[in-house]
Scaffold this motif. Structure first.
Motif, short mmCIF file in Angstrom:
data_model
loop_
_atom_site.label_atom_id
_atom_site.label_comp_id
_atom_site.label_asym_id
_atom_site.label_seq_id
_atom_site.Cartn_x
_atom_site.Cartn_y
_atom_site.Cartn_z
N ARG A 105 0.83 -1.23 -0.07
CA ARG A 105 0.06 0.06 -0.05
C ARG A 105 0.60 1.34 0.26
O ARG A 105 0.45 2.35 0.31
CB ARG A 105 -0.76 0.11 1.06
N ALA A 106 2.05 1.23 -0.60
CA ALA A 106 2.76 2.59 -0.89
C ALA A 106 2.59 3.94 -1.28
O ALA A 106 2.92 4.35 -0.94
CB ALA A 106 4.38 1.62 -1.79
N VAL A 107 0.72 3.77 -2.12
CA VAL A 107 1.09 4.83 -2.42
C VAL A 107 -0.35 5.49 -2.02
O VAL A 107 -0.60 6.78 -2.10
CB VAL A 107 -0.11 4.81 -3.86
N ALA A 108 -0.72 4.68 -0.97
CA ALA A 108 -1.09 5.58 0.07
C ALA A 108 -1.03 6.38 0.61
O ALA A 108 -0.19 6.56 1.63
CB ALA A 108 -1.78 4.08 1.81
N GLY A 109 -1.39 7.55 0.82
CA GLY A 109 -1.67 9.52 1.05
C GLY A 109 -0.91 9.79 0.57
O GLY A 109 -0.47 10.98 0.85
N ARG A 110 0.32 9.46 -0.78
CA ARG A 110 1.34 10.19 -1.16
C ARG A 110 0.46 10.66 -2.15
O ARG A 110 -0.58 10.07 -2.71
CB ARG A 110 1.91 9.16 -2.37
N THR A 111 1.49 11.69 -2.30
CA THR A 111 1.30 12.85 -3.39
C THR A 111 1.50 12.29 -4.74
O THR A 111 2.95 12.50 -4.80
CB THR A 111 0.97 14.57 -3.39
N VAL A 112 0.96 12.24 -5.95
CA VAL A 112 1.11 11.87 -7.13
C VAL A 112 1.07 12.35 -7.94
O VAL A 112 -0.11 13.54 -8.40
CB VAL A 112 1.32 10.23 -7.36
N ARG A 113 2.21 12.02 -9.35
CA ARG A 113 1.46 13.52 -10.53
C ARG A 113 1.22 12.60 -11.75
O ARG A 113 1.95 11.89 -12.27
CB ARG A 113 2.39 15.22 -10.93
N THR A 124 -3.80 13.29 -4.97
CA THR A 124 -3.87 11.30 -3.77
C THR A 124 -5.38 10.49 -4.58
O THR A 124 -6.08 10.53 -5.15
CB THR A 124 -4.60 11.22 -2.50
N TRP A 125 -5.07 9.66 -4.10
CA TRP A 125 -5.67 8.26 -4.62
C TRP A 125 -6.99 8.47 -4.33
O TRP A 125 -7.52 8.38 -2.56
CB TRP A 125 -5.60 7.08 -3.73
N HIS A 126 -8.18 7.88 -4.94
CA HIS A 126 -9.37 8.08 -4.82
C HIS A 126 -9.63 6.80 -3.78
O HIS A 126 -9.71 5.74 -4.56
CB HIS A 126 -9.92 8.86 -5.09
N ASP A 147 -7.75 11.98 -6.55
CA ASP A 147 -8.51 12.60 -6.23
C ASP A 147 -7.78 14.22 -6.55
O ASP A 147 -6.40 13.98 -6.15
CB ASP A 147 -9.36 13.23 -4.34
N VAL A 148 -8.40 14.65 -7.20
CA VAL A 148 -7.20 15.84 -7.76
C VAL A 148 -7.10 16.95 -6.79
O VAL A 148 -8.65 18.13 -6.38
CB VAL A 148 -8.26 16.45 -9.22
N ARG A 149 -6.00 17.51 -6.37
CA ARG A 149 -5.74 18.95 -6.21
C ARG A 149 -5.02 19.96 -7.10
O ARG A 149 -5.51 21.39 -6.11
CB ARG A 149 -4.30 18.75 -5.12
#
Length: 313
Positions: free
Chosen positions: A213-221, A273-275, A290-292
């Motif tokens: 679950r490495a992408v949990a809470g991570r901000t990605v582009r 971040t992941w929805h 979820d788009v920031r």
């Protein structure tokens, strides 16, 4: 096809290929980058063929085999043993040596050679026309002409120089097959950068297959173009991927939440971040964000791969 078209068609096609693959990057709209040398080579060969055709004398007419026979007179004379025969209708025929005698209607002798009719018109033997000028019907009319519609073959070749067909986009992506994401066993730790640049394929793998679950809470582009999702007003960030060329294209899509749908085909760099939907790290998880922030960008050079984007040079 007539002589001018036989030169123009390969010349225009060759010039179009060289323009798309050597002078510009337009070829990337239709094929993978690795096929560039083949396109350049093909264009050069076509131009060479056109140049050869232009400098080579074509369409020579073979020498006539003999003068046409006069009405009611033999076309050739073989010697003293020639004999002339007539049937019950008064028509003259070939003698034992196969020489023709005109009866005003045109016949074929025993050797299959053509004969002249009473008006001096040549008739073809079994191997072709009597005078070598091209196919003729029973009335001596030439039918070697090319239909005018054949000139339309020049339009696709000309379009490569004057008007390049548009790149594939949202319309194609909405109707194309989704690219199958391969199963990956084990994942390397993610870099600490924030936002973390990922491809759409890598993000999808992490969401559905990474048990850590490495992408949990991570901000990605993520980077791609906008494809409308349908009647609900949602949208996808999309990349079209070529296996070889545009004919086998597939799509990779990630659903976007939290922002109204931008215009279709708009290229964006989206941060978020992941929805949370489904169980992260399993097949039930949705590849969604979820788009920031969403910023328009120029289409990258590698628009038909799912790689981290390269900016135009």
């Amino acid at each position: 096809m007539r002589y001018p078209a036989r030169i123009l068609l390969p010349a225009l096609t060759g010039a179009g290929l060289l323009h798309a693959a050597l002078i510009t990057d337009l070829y990337l709209r239709y094929v993978k980058a690795g096929l560039r040398p083949l396109l350049i080579g093909s264009g050069a060969v076509l131009l060479l063929l056109a140049l050869t055709a232009a400098t080579t004398r074509t369409g020579r007419r073979p020498a006539e085999h003999g003068r046409p026979a006069e009405h009611g007179r033999p076309a050739e004379h073989a010697g003293a043993d020639d004999q002339e025969h007539a049937d019950g209708d008064g028509h003259e025929h070939a003698d034992g040596d196969g020489h023709a005698y005109g009866d005003g209607r045109g016949h074929t002798d025993a050797d299959g050679h053509g004969h002249a009719d009473g008006h001096g018109l040549g008739y073809a033997d079994l191997g072709g026309p009597a005078d070598g000028h091209g196919p003729a019907d029973g009335h001596g009319h030439d039918h070697t002409g090319t239909p005018r519609v054949a000139w339309l073959l020049l339009l696709p070749a000309l379009s490569l120089l004057c008007y390049a067909p548009p790149a594939l986009g949202a319309y194609t992506a909405a109707r194309a097959n989704d690219k199958t994401v391969a199963v990956q066993r084990g994942f390397a730790p993610l870099p600490t950068a924030s936002p973390l640049p990922l491809t759409l394929t890598e993000f999808t793998k992490r969401v559905r297959q990474d048990r850590s679950r490495a992408v949990a809470g991570r901000t990605v582009r993520l980077t791609g173009f906008v494809t409308p999702a349908g009647r609900d007003g949602g949208w996808y960030l999309t990349r079209i991927v070529f296996s070889c060329c545009a004919a086998d294209s597939q799509t990779v899509r990630v659903r976007m939440y939290g922002r109204p749908a931008p215009p279709a085909d708009t290229w964006l760099a989206v941060t978020g971040t992941w929805h949370p939907r489904g169980a992260l790290g399993t097949r039930t998880a949705q590849a969604a964000l979820d788009v920031r922030d969403a910023r328009p960008i120029a289409p990258p050079v590698n628009a038909y791969t799912d790689d981290l984007p390269l900016t135009p040079s």
